[in-house]
Scaffold this active site. Structure first.
Site, PDB file in Angstrom:
ATOM      1  N   CYS A   1      29.509  79.180  37.885  1.00  0.00           N
ATOM      2  CA  CYS A   1      29.072  80.538  37.531  1.00  0.00           C
ATOM      3  C   CYS A   1      28.088  80.553  36.368  1.00  0.00           C
ATOM      4  O   CYS A   1      27.285  81.473  36.243  1.00  0.00           O
ATOM      5  CB  CYS A   1      30.273  81.405  37.196  1.00  0.00           C
ATOM      6  SG  CYS A   1      31.415  81.624  38.581  1.00  0.00           S
TER       7      CYS A   1
ATOM      8  N   HIS B   1      26.730  87.697  34.470  1.00  0.00           N
ATOM      9  CA  HIS B   1      27.114  87.080  35.733  1.00  0.00           C
ATOM     10  C   HIS B   1      28.021  88.027  36.489  1.00  0.00           C
ATOM     11  O   HIS B   1      28.950  88.615  35.917  1.00  0.00           O
ATOM     12  CB  HIS B   1      27.831  85.751  35.457  1.00  0.00           C
ATOM     13  CG  HIS B   1      28.643  85.271  36.612  1.00  0.00           C
ATOM     14  ND1 HIS B   1      28.100  85.068  37.868  1.00  0.00           N
ATOM     15  CD2 HIS B   1      29.963  84.956  36.719  1.00  0.00           C
ATOM     16  CE1 HIS B   1      29.047  84.651  38.681  1.00  0.00           C
ATOM     17  NE2 HIS B   1      30.186  84.581  38.010  1.00  0.00           N
TER      18      HIS B   1
ATOM     19  N   ASN C   1      30.479  88.038  44.299  1.00  0.00           N
ATOM     20  CA  ASN C   1      30.175  87.004  43.307  1.00  0.00           C
ATOM     21  C   ASN C   1      29.425  85.875  44.006  1.00  0.00           C
ATOM     22  O   ASN C   1      29.995  85.151  44.812  1.00  0.00           O
ATOM     23  CB  ASN C   1      31.490  86.494  42.698  1.00  0.00           C
ATOM     24  CG  ASN C   1      31.284  85.408  41.660  1.00  0.00           C
ATOM     25  OD1 ASN C   1      30.203  84.835  41.539  1.00  0.00           O
ATOM     26  ND2 ASN C   1      32.331  85.102  40.916  1.00  0.00           N
TER      27      ASN C   1
END
Length: 336
Positions: free
Chosen positions: A115, A263, A293
């Protein structure tokens, strides 16, 4: 010394939209449950048989970024590709991009920081440019999660979150050191590595030979695992810390932030940070509702969309921040 400046952005997401209602037909879940916990309404998943892979999606995003940068592909001096889902265990997708774009034999580096991958990749590119080693660097974040998810009720806690897609940025040399990337800040805490993890295949614990020999249909080691509450609690702390670290480094106040692009891990995390810093809706950009995501791709996709919508403009102070598996986290402070 130079600064580095983003001069081109591009994104690509698959056409196939998967809604929460679609997922409810695969597993015991529903739209209300998913939205309440994550804020996600839909995501993009690559269709089986399409030509979309981690590398090809990255190439599609890169072509847009290069065109918008107003340079030729052969002006690219170096390629950095961030992903946790490479097409092959090795080599990484950076070299696939070099070949697909028919760029001369420049170096290609792969970043495996999940991530935080795009933030780490930007930091590497920034420092290569600052030292004068390279002039134009192509940075890509791309993920194809959907092929590796457990799409049953057993895996719903993770599988409903993730989507596929790619984003890219072209960085170039900037002689005015008051513009471009002002600073980058990177951290890790490996003691929590197994709180957000995909164990197999891995040389240290479960390699292909083990999986084939045991042929266990209930083996979950090759599906991602996440201790959701623990990750959430750590994320909100580390996001806050690393954003403040960047602001303090550059003598900036929270009020100076024109755009925060976190993020896209969970809308609830982003909303928590927004409330903590007392930022208004025009100062934070979220698109996890549409894409889920997308890990290393989430920041470049969001940054591209924010720029396309006129929400990132020349002279703006832009903050990028990420937290994820590792644990790793980081921030980038940009004067656009």
């Amino acid at each position: 010394m130079y600064n580095s400046k983003i001069i081109g952005l591009g994104k690509y997401v698959p056409d196939n939209v998967v809604t929460n209602d679609d997922l409810s037909k695969m597993m015991d879940t529903n739209d209300e449950w998913i939205q309440e916990r994550t804020g996600i309404k839909e995501r993009r998943w690559v269709k089986k048989g399409s030509d979309d892979t981690t590398a090809t999606m990255g190439v599609k995003a890169a072509k847009i970024a290069i065109e918008r940068a107003g340079i030729d592909k052969d002006d690219i001096d170096f390629i950095i590709f961030a992903t946790l889902s490479p097409d092959m265990y090795f080599p990484g997708p950076g070299v696939q991009v070099q070949h697909a774009l028919d760029i001369k034999t420049v170096g290609a580096l792969d970043v495996r920081n999940q991530c935080s991958g795009f933030v780490y990749a930007l930091s590497v590119a920034d420092n290569f440019i600052k030292t004068g080693m390279y002039k134009n660097i192509l940075v890509i974040g791309s993920e194809l999660h959907s092929y590796g998810l457990d799409k049953t009720t057993r895996g719903r806690g993770v599988s409903v979150i993730f989507g596929d897609g790619a984003g890219a940025a072209v960085l170039t040399r900037e002689e005015d050191t008051s513009k471009g990337i002002l600073s980058t800040h990177l951290h890790s805490q490996g003691e929590h590595a197994e709180e957000l993890v995909l164990i197999a295949p891995g040389m240290g614990k479960r390699w292909v030979n083990d999986i084939l020999a045991e042929n266990d249909p209930n083996d979950e080691s090759y599906f991602p695992y996440m201790n959701g509450q623990f990750v959430f609690k750590n994320a909100v702390v580390r996001f806050s810390e690393v954003i403040m670290e960047g602001l303090v480094k550059n003598n900036l106040q929270v009020e100076d932030v024109d755009m925060l692009i976190p993020h896209q891990a969970n809308l609830r995390i982003a909303q928590f940070i927004q409330r903590k810093f007392k930022l208004n809706d025009d100062q934070v950009f979220n698109n996890i509702q549409k894409y889920g995501n997308t890990t290393a791709a989430s920041i470049p996709i969001a940054l591209t969309e924010a720029w396309e919508e006129g929400k990132v403009k020349e002279g703006d102070t832009v903050v990028l921040a990420a937290f994820g598996s590792g644990f790793t986290w980081g921030s980038v402070i940009i004067k656009w």
